[in-house]
Design a protein around this motif. Structure first.
Motif, PDB file in Angstrom:
ATOM      1  N   LYS A  12       0.843  -1.208   0.000  1.00  0.00           N
ATOM      2  CA  LYS A  12       0.000   0.000   0.000  1.00  0.00           C
ATOM      3  C   LYS A  12       0.873   1.251   0.000  1.00  0.00           C
ATOM      4  O   LYS A  12       0.585   2.238  -0.694  1.00  0.00           O
ATOM      5  N   HIS A  13       1.970   1.224   0.778  1.00  0.00           N
ATOM      6  CA  HIS A  13       2.902   2.353   0.785  1.00  0.00           C
ATOM      7  C   HIS A  13       3.594   2.486  -0.575  1.00  0.00           C
ATOM      8  O   HIS A  13       3.798   3.601  -1.077  1.00  0.00           O
ATOM      9  N   LYS A  16       1.784   4.482  -3.237  1.00  0.00           N
ATOM     10  CA  LYS A  16       1.765   5.943  -3.121  1.00  0.00           C
ATOM     11  C   LYS A  16       2.832   6.594  -4.001  1.00  0.00           C
ATOM     12  O   LYS A  16       2.645   7.712  -4.494  1.00  0.00           O
ATOM     13  N   ARG A  17       3.966   5.893  -4.188  1.00  0.00           N
ATOM     14  CA  ARG A  17       5.050   6.424  -5.024  1.00  0.00           C
ATOM     15  C   ARG A  17       5.160   5.663  -6.336  1.00  0.00           C
ATOM     16  O   ARG A  17       6.135   5.820  -7.062  1.00  0.00           O
TER      17      ARG A  17
END
Length: 598
Positions: A12-13, A16-17
């Motif tokens: 999930k992190h 983001k990128r």
């Protein structure tokens, strides 16, 4: 939170990128082999506890790469995690995996503080047009109960143990800088900083170092460290040597302040890519092995004298231990974990003991086939019985020095296969211990001699033949090593004063593991019309068990060496033992003889 849930949180992190892969190596900001609990991010995210390995997480999968020491351990610990084990040297390479799972212009992320300059360059070259993102530390966001950074005070190593003052070491280091026409050296390796400033500490389990950096020029010497670890004694000694103490976090600004056109010497294996990029673009970089690593590889007279004493202490503790194990085995009341605890207790009884130099590897029977088996982390522990083979690989730190030793002993009746394998390992060990070689010889040469008896039997082991050993520092120390790989420490020329292990082995999965390890000191043997010749002097004095030996497989020279070695063990250890322990030593040092045939 399960491993699977942690991986999902990481993905999930990553989204983001727009990262297609995230790499979690086994490292801290100093690229240490063994790291503080705070930096055990790969362990947290994978469940694999070995000291070497890299985890790669992609959008739809995950893989972990580790070497042959940990194949069996990793296979067991990764079960049910959704992480695929990739055996280095056998399965798909990590770089190939990344190229396959990351699109040509896709992003690969990692924490640049825990990624060395060398590894970054290798990865960048292998990844082509893929983008490397170095400013992402997503594990910190997931690891909500992360252990605190270590805070125990450091301690100072007096010249009586170090053999050289800080001033003397700085004088040599600055000479080496001038010789290379460099203005600064940046030192990130923890054992290098500890060596230079005669500091020791408790920041890494089993390795007496302190989280710190050093920056040295002709005029200045700086130590970057958490200042509440520094005692008044250390402050005084550093001040007298002209060393300035700054906060640990001040290292990045200090590197940024180095003026353009200055030449900085650093080791790309130990410098993180994040700190490397703090240097201005017009600062010139000279790269190579840390100069302090070259210095500490050659032990001085005081260190050598002290290390010899440490190995006598260690031998005494081990003889008491083996007597205890063999006395208790018939009752079936001794298991591997109890043996680990007892061995630590016996070492701790020795004067000037500090701590273990690594977690003891005590494997009975089939467990010994796991090269870096850890009974304290294993789901089960084997009861040591009066039969088969027991492998014990352990070591300690004393004020006098660092020890590392492996002995494999027969607990009772053994199979013919075990006897043959044990004797082959012994022949390999003797080949290394009796090696003679000319000045300028690299460690690869010695490793080749060691491997010869095993190769003749079409057998081998899948780990290094020997590693350097620090002085109250890392038990694995460079730059030299005995390895048959034509790179790294194996190509470093051996020199008098170098302390290196000699540890051939054989491992048969599901059956047995055998390793015999002694620590050696490189010494000058003689000079003649053909040049200067070096040899290896034993520092370790613990009898090599003769009960598993097939004496018919030994040459007369090998048999004589074995009996002579064990006789010296008795001479050195007997004054420190008594009663049952002394009788046990006497039995283990009894000469091995060939059967008389009529």
């Amino acid at each position: 939170m399960t491993i699977t849930e942690r991986l999902q949180a990481l993905r999930k992190h990553m989204a983001k990128r727009d990262l297609e892969a995230y790499i979690i190596p086994t490292a801290d900001p100093h690229q240490s082999e063994y790291v503080p609990d705070f930096y055990k991010t790969r362990v947290f995210m994978s469940g694999f506890t070995g000291s070497a390995g890299t985890l790669v997480v992609t959008r739809n999968g995950a893989g972990l790469w580790t070497d042959s020491r940990y194949f069996l351990q990793a296979e067991e610990q990764l079960k049910g995690s959704g992480i695929t084990l990739y055996r280095m040297g056998i399965d798909q390479k990590m770089d190939d995996f990344l190229r396959e799972n990351v699109s040509p212009f896709g992003k690969i992320g990692f924490d640049g503080m825990c990624f060395s300059v060398s590894r970054y360059r290798e990865l960048a070259k292998a990844m082509g047009k893929r983008i490397l993102v170095i400013d992402v530390d997503y594990v910190s966001d997931i690891w909500t109960d992360r252990p605190a950074l270590p805070s125990k005070p450091a301690f100072f190593l007096d010249k009586a143990y170090s053999g050289a003052t800080i001033e003397e070491k700085l004088r040599i280091l600055r000479f080496m800088l001038r010789d290379r026409e460099c203005d600064y050296t940046f030192i990130s390796g923890l054992d290098d900083v500890a060596y230079l400033y005669n500091l020791r500490g408790y920041d890494v389990e089993d390795t007496p170092v302190v989280l710190s950096y050093a920056l040295v020029s002709e005029e200045e010497a700086k130590l970057f460290v958490q200042q509440d670890k520094i005692t008044p004694e250390i402050v005084k000694n550093l001040a007298e040597a002209g060393v300035e103490i700054l906060d640990y976090e001040a290292i990045a600004p200090a590197l940024e302040e180095i003026a353009g056109q200055k030449i900085v010497y650093l080791d790309p294996e130990y410098t993180s890519i994040t700190l490397y990029r703090c240097l201005r673009e017009n600062v010139k970089i000279q790269q190579g092995t840390n100069l302090t690593s070259l210095m500490k590889a050659i032990k001085n007279e005081t260190e050598i004298r002290n290390m010899k004493e440490a190995y006598i202490k260690d031998g005494v503790a081990l003889m008491k231990f083996f007597n205890w194990v063999e006395t208790g085995a018939p009752s079936r009341a001794v298991n591997e974990r109890a043996a680990v605890r007892k061995l630590h207790e016996l070492r701790a009884e020795q004067e000037h003991f500090l701590l273990d130099s690594f977690g003891a590897i005590i494997g009975y029977g089939a467990n010994a086939a796991v090269v870096h088996y850890d009974p304290m982390l294993s789901k089960t522990t084997a009861t040591i019985e009066p039969k088969g083979l027991l492998l014990v690989d352990s070591g300690g730190h004393y004020w006098e020095g660092t020890t590392d030793i492996t002995r494999t002993v027969a607990m009772g009746p053994i199979t013919e296969e075990e006897r043959e394998d044990y004797t082959l390992v012994l022949k390999a060990h003797i080949a290394g211990m009796t090696a003679v070689f000319p000045k300028g010889t690299p460690g690869m040469y010695v490793s080749s001699l060691v491997m010869s008896p095993l190769y003749q039997a079409k057998k081998t082991f899948f780990h290094g033949t020997g590693h350097g050993v620090g002085h109250i520092l890392a038990v694995h120390e460079g730059p030299q090593s005995f390895t048959n790989v034509p790179r790294g420490g194996g190509i470093v020329e051996l020199a008098p004063g170098m302390v290196t292990s000699m540890e051939p082995g054989l491992y048969v999965a599901g059956k047995h593991g055998i390793r015999i390890e002694s620590i050696t000191l490189c010494v000058e043997k003689e000079t003649n019309e053909y040049g200067t010749w070096y040899a290896l002097e034993a520092l370790t004095w613990v009898p090599i068990d003769t009960r598993p030996v097939n004496v018919d497989m030994l040459t007369e020279e090998e048999l004589q060496w074995l009996n002579d070695y064990n006789a010296i063990c008795y001479e050195k250890l007997s004054p420190h033992l008594e009663d049952e322990d002394l009788r046990y030593l006497s039995a283990r040092c009894k000469p091995l003889e060939r059967e008389t045939r009529e």
